[in-house]
Design a protein around this motif. Structure first.
Motif, PDB file in Angstrom:
ATOM      1  N   ALA A  77     -27.389  18.738  61.182  1.00  0.00           N
ATOM      2  CA  ALA A  77     -26.690  17.459  61.346  1.00  0.00           C
ATOM      3  C   ALA A  77     -27.679  16.324  61.608  1.00  0.00           C
ATOM      4  O   ALA A  77     -27.476  15.195  61.143  1.00  0.00           O
ATOM      5  CB  ALA A  77     -25.681  17.551  62.482  1.00  0.00           C
ATOM      6  N   GLY A 106     -22.836  22.898  60.520  1.00  0.00           N
ATOM      7  CA  GLY A 106     -23.845  21.846  60.496  1.00  0.00           C
ATOM      8  C   GLY A 106     -23.786  21.017  59.234  1.00  0.00           C
ATOM      9  O   GLY A 106     -23.891  19.777  59.279  1.00  0.00           O
ATOM     10  N   LEU A 147     -20.831  18.718  59.470  1.00  0.00           N
ATOM     11  CA  LEU A 147     -21.124  17.573  60.333  1.00  0.00           C
ATOM     12  C   LEU A 147     -21.945  16.523  59.599  1.00  0.00           C
ATOM     13  O   LEU A 147     -21.689  15.315  59.711  1.00  0.00           O
ATOM     14  CB  LEU A 147     -21.882  18.032  61.581  1.00  0.00           C
ATOM     15  N   ALA A 148     -22.945  16.982  58.840  1.00  0.00           N
ATOM     16  CA  ALA A 148     -23.792  16.048  58.103  1.00  0.00           C
ATOM     17  C   ALA A 148     -22.994  15.298  57.039  1.00  0.00           C
ATOM     18  O   ALA A 148     -23.216  14.105  56.807  1.00  0.00           O
ATOM     19  CB  ALA A 148     -24.960  16.802  57.465  1.00  0.00           C
ATOM     20  N   ALA A 196     -21.890  15.900  67.218  1.00  0.00           N
ATOM     21  CA  ALA A 196     -23.309  16.237  67.113  1.00  0.00           C
ATOM     22  C   ALA A 196     -24.023  16.034  68.439  1.00  0.00           C
ATOM     23  O   ALA A 196     -24.870  16.851  68.844  1.00  0.00           O
ATOM     24  CB  ALA A 196     -23.966  15.394  66.025  1.00  0.00           C
TER      25      ALA A 196
END
Length: 225
Positions: free
Chosen positions: A71, A173, A176-177, A187
């Motif tokens: 992230a 992850g 999230l990114a 995050a």
């Protein structure tokens, strides 16, 4: 301030060094195993407790570190490049570790002379390793991938299966990114949680001398010096 910190660390007494404490635990464990073998065997509790504490914290740390790393990178192309390099490094170093282990096993032959009665050993002790070995047989690559994917994310954490936790962490992850700014608080929460977990790991590692004491005392007390 840096010089003062280094100087203070150099002036710290030897008994406060974790390395010195581990060595002391090792020596004391050998002595107890030789002089009081029955008592030494009972100290196995310390090594078992230490290993369970380490096992307890590993999966959450892996999750938080991987999620925060992906992230925080932002650019998924960069993550892919770093991940590819990490995978190659892992494969190369694993091969080196296997080669060193095989060479040492044939040259040093650890365990020779311990005179262990195999009939007295726990037949279920290797059950977990045997189960993992069976996963690599018969089903091929597809079955191997299916065994990496957890039934549920909570199940992976509950069984402390680090490979499944790692897979879920990568998916989480990347998600999230992709979400970006709206998921910034998540995050930050993961990052803060990882700091707390590393602090907890630091506290657990301070118990390493007791873990070494229990493991060595049990081994020497049960199987001889």
């Amino acid at each position: 301030m840096t010089s003062a910190t280094i100087a203070a660390a150099r002036r710290a007494p030897l008994y406060k060094s974790l390395f010195a404490q581990v060595v002391a635990g090792l020596v004391l464990g050998i002595a107890l195993g030789v002089l009081a073998p029955e008592f030494a065997v009972g100290l196995k509790f310390f090594s078992d407790a230490f290993l369970k504490l380490i096992s307890m914290i590993v999966a959450p740390i892996v999750f938080c570190v991987v999620v925060h790393g992906i992230a925080g990178a932002g650019d998924l192309k960069k993550v892919g490049r770093v991940g590819g390099k990490a995978l190659i490094y892992f494969e190369v170093m694993t091969t080196v570790a296997l080669a060193v282990g095989l060479i040492l096993a044939y040259v040093i032959r650890p365990g020779v002379g311990m005179n262990i009665n195999t009939a007295s050993l726990d037949a279920n002790a290797l059950s977990a390793y045997a189960e993992n070995a069976h996963k690599l047989q018969g089903g091929g690559f597809g079955a191997f991938i299916l065994n990496i994917i957890p039934s549920t994310s909570f199940d992976a954490f509950a069984r402390n299966d680090v490979l499944e936790v790692l897979f879920f962490a990568i998916v989480f992850g990347v998600s999230l990114a992709l979400v970006g700014e709206p998921a910034k608080q998540v995050a930050e929460l993961v990052d803060a949680t990882s700091k707390v977990l590393f602090r907890a790991m630091g506290l657990i590692v301070r118990l390493a001398p007791l873990g070494v004491l229990g493991a060595v005392a049990y081994t020497v007390g049960k199987y001889g010096v």
